[in-house]
Design a protein around this motif. Structure first.
Motif, PDB file in Angstrom:
ATOM      1  N   ARG A   1       0.998  -1.149   0.078  1.00  0.00           N
ATOM      2  CA  ARG A   1       0.136   0.064  -0.122  1.00  0.00           C
ATOM      3  C   ARG A   1       1.086   1.400  -0.055  1.00  0.00           C
ATOM      4  O   ARG A   1       0.635   2.269  -0.674  1.00  0.00           O
ATOM      5  N   ALA A   2       1.894   1.338   0.652  1.00  0.00           N
ATOM      6  CA  ALA A   2       2.987   2.288   0.746  1.00  0.00           C
ATOM      7  C   ALA A   2       3.179   3.001  -0.676  1.00  0.00           C
ATOM      8  O   ALA A   2       3.139   4.128  -0.727  1.00  0.00           O
ATOM      9  N   ASP A   3       3.505   2.056  -1.714  1.00  0.00           N
ATOM     10  CA  ASP A   3       3.826   2.658  -3.104  1.00  0.00           C
ATOM     11  C   ASP A   3       2.886   2.215  -4.017  1.00  0.00           C
ATOM     12  O   ASP A   3       2.850   2.956  -5.242  1.00  0.00           O
ATOM     13  N   PHE A   4       2.005   1.409  -3.937  1.00  0.00           N
ATOM     14  CA  PHE A   4       0.787   1.227  -4.803  1.00  0.00           C
ATOM     15  C   PHE A   4      -0.493   1.811  -4.681  1.00  0.00           C
ATOM     16  O   PHE A   4      -1.273   1.877  -5.719  1.00  0.00           O
ATOM     17  N   ALA A   5      -0.888   1.909  -3.375  1.00  0.00           N
ATOM     18  CA  ALA A   5      -2.327   2.475  -3.257  1.00  0.00           C
ATOM     19  C   ALA A   5      -2.251   3.834  -3.951  1.00  0.00           C
ATOM     20  O   ALA A   5      -3.536   4.097  -4.274  1.00  0.00           O
ATOM     21  N   PRO A   6      -1.499   4.568  -3.913  1.00  0.00           N
ATOM     22  CA  PRO A   6      -1.497   5.744  -4.829  1.00  0.00           C
ATOM     23  C   PRO A   6      -1.934   5.603  -6.176  1.00  0.00           C
ATOM     24  O   PRO A   6      -2.631   6.700  -6.884  1.00  0.00           O
TER      25      PRO A   6
END
Length: 501
Positions: free
Chosen positions: A451-456
């Motif tokens: 989620r840190a890099d892919f949620a955006p």
């Protein structure tokens, strides 16, 4: 200040143990560092020891680096690895003079072949060397399985507050701040410790969604209302068959009554919301069908989190269940990874870009089987990658030979690596010329860190339960050593003792 680190998150149900080489050889994090290498080799990375050292140097402290190492989550740490690394730390610590304090960068969920509580033993040995008066402070992972022995042998335990763990370096800095308080008398030395009576699924501890988000908001409220209180909430690491597996609360304060009240407040907040920690998971086939439906409705990329084979929880990163479901249902424009298969990566390098070859992909984990298929080698890489996302920020990842393989006439692309790493950063995909933002479906071997890099860039996130050694339903695990009375799932069955299973 003497500083050292020894990190491992142990899944006692996982297929592969962590030997000495697992710590010594660089992978997601640096290999075994010693002496001045510790500060130079971790500086600028999202690691607790990096944050601690930066803050300590800014405050004018003299640092005495001992050793630092970490291995990918797996089954037990071998006795050989634990003894060699612990002895190296202790040997160098014994040679220091005029020490004022010790800082340890620990995980908190280490199990060895002979020890249920690796950190408790290491802390005991450190304490035996430095005595009872010297402050010993450790930072912990949010997934620490905290034991009474750890609490008794450290003056303070300071845990991460985010999952994805984007605050690891920040936690190291908070540990320095607390240690300064112990040295100058502004931080309390009284501690309260509470264990949560149910196991928390990994995906339910995410701090950017509820209920985890609310727990840490309540933690901040308690600290703000009680100056001098330092709180930590640990979700615990459930796939560890040890007595102290599970969530916990640690409170430090100037007096015992205040520490007890703060710990009781936060523990009650968590326990009262037990039902909210139930995992919202889809079977792999259902998750793929839903993802395809969302894509047809204009949603993209849709993330499928392959949580049960998460390398960050002890999985080998090589199971094929979710990949098979994607192929069986005819999913298109899929980017999957990171699949750990050194043999497949080497075969791709031997064949060269553009080659088509028949291959047995992944499936080495017990209970799974390789996917026999034809692939086209779309791209090759050397695996020398620098993390760009908030979690692996600045990390110089060593993934070995890598390849991007096309299946089903290019409808599905799989990023294959030679050293396992959970898919928590876009950089390994970009290294192979694949832009995750351009995919319709992203199938990622990760539970929450993605989620840190892919949620955006994600339109939707679905948690998929494909076969793997990290079941989201803890009732599927054959526990024998948990403490009696712990509920295996939120509002689930109670573990009655060693006779179960």
């Amino acid at each position: 200040m003497a500083v050292a680190g020894f990190q491992h998150e142990t899944n006692t149900f996982a297929p592969t143990k962590a030997d000495f080489d697992a710590f010594a050889i660089p992978g997601a994090w640096p290999g075994l560092l010693r002496g001045d290498e510790v500060i130079a080799g971790t500086r600028g990375r999202n690691l607790p020891i990096a944050g601690f050292c930066d803050a300590a140097e800014a405050a004018g402290h003299t640092l005495l680096p001992l050793s630092w190492t970490a291995a990918s989550p797996s089954a037990q740490v071998t006795d050989d690895a634990f003894t060699r690394i612990a002895n190296q730390i202790l040997e160098d610590l014994s040679q220091q003079v005029d020490l004022d304090a010790v800082y340890l960068d620990l995980h908190g969920a280490m199990v060895t072949e002979s020890l249920d509580d690796g950190e408790g033993e290491l802390l005991a040995q450190v304490r035996a060397l430095v005595g009872d008066q010297l402050p010993v402070v450790a930072s912990l992972d949010l997934h620490a399985n905290v034991s009474p022995a750890m609490v008794d042998r450290a003056d303070a335990l300071i845990a991460y507050r985010t999952y994805p763990h984007v605050d690891m370096a920040e936690t190291g800095a908070r540990a320095l701040h607390h240690l300064d308080g112990l040295l100058n008398g502004t931080a309390g030395r009284k501690t309260a410790f509470r264990q949560i009576p149910f196991l928390i699924p990994l995906t339910a501890g995410c701090t950017v969604t509820e209920p985890g988000q609310g727990v840490y908001a309540r933690l901040a409220e308690i600290e703000a209302a009680q100056p001098g209180v330092t709180l930590s909430f640990n979700c615990g690491f459930p796939p560890a068959d040890v007595p102290d597996a599970g969530g916990s609360v640690i409170a430090h304060a100037r007096d015992q009554a205040t520490a007890d009240a703060a710990a009781d407040d936060l523990a009650a907040y968590v326990t009262e919301r037990e039902g909210a920690f139930g995992a919202d998971i889809l079977h792999a086939d259902s998750a793929v069908a839903r993802a395809i439906e969302l894509v047809r409705g204009g949603h993209r990329p849709v993330v499928l989190a392959d949580t049960q084979d998460n390398p960050g929880a002890g999985g080998n990163g090589d199971t094929t269940g979710l990949l098979r479901a994607l192929l069986d249902q005819g999913a298109d424009n899929v980017l999957a990874g990171l699949l750990h298969d050194p043999e497949a990566a080497q075969a791709a390098h031997d064949a060269g870009e553009g080659a088509v070859l028949s291959i047995a992909l992944g499936g080495r984990t017990p209970g799974d089987r390789p996917l026999e298929t034809n692939v086209k080698v779309a791209a090759l890489g050397n695996g020398q990658v620098t993390g760009v996302g908030p979690f692996y920020r600045g990390a110089r990842l060593q993934l070995g030979s890598c390849a991007l393989l096309e299946l089903a006439d290019g409808a599905v692309r799989v990023a294959v690596v030679s050293r396992k790493l959970q898919a928590a950063d876009r950089a390994p995909f970009l290294h192979l010329g694949a832009d995750p933002a351009a995919a319709a479906i992203l199938a990622l071997k990760s539970s929450v860190h993605f989620r840190a890099d892919f949620a955006p860039i994600a339109s939707d996130i679905l948690i998929a339960a494909a076969p793997g050694p990290n079941p989201v339903d803890h009732t599927q695990l054959a526990y024998h050593h948990l403490r009696g009375g712990v509920r295996l799932m939120p509002n689930g069955p109670t573990f009655l003792g060693a006779s179960r299973g």
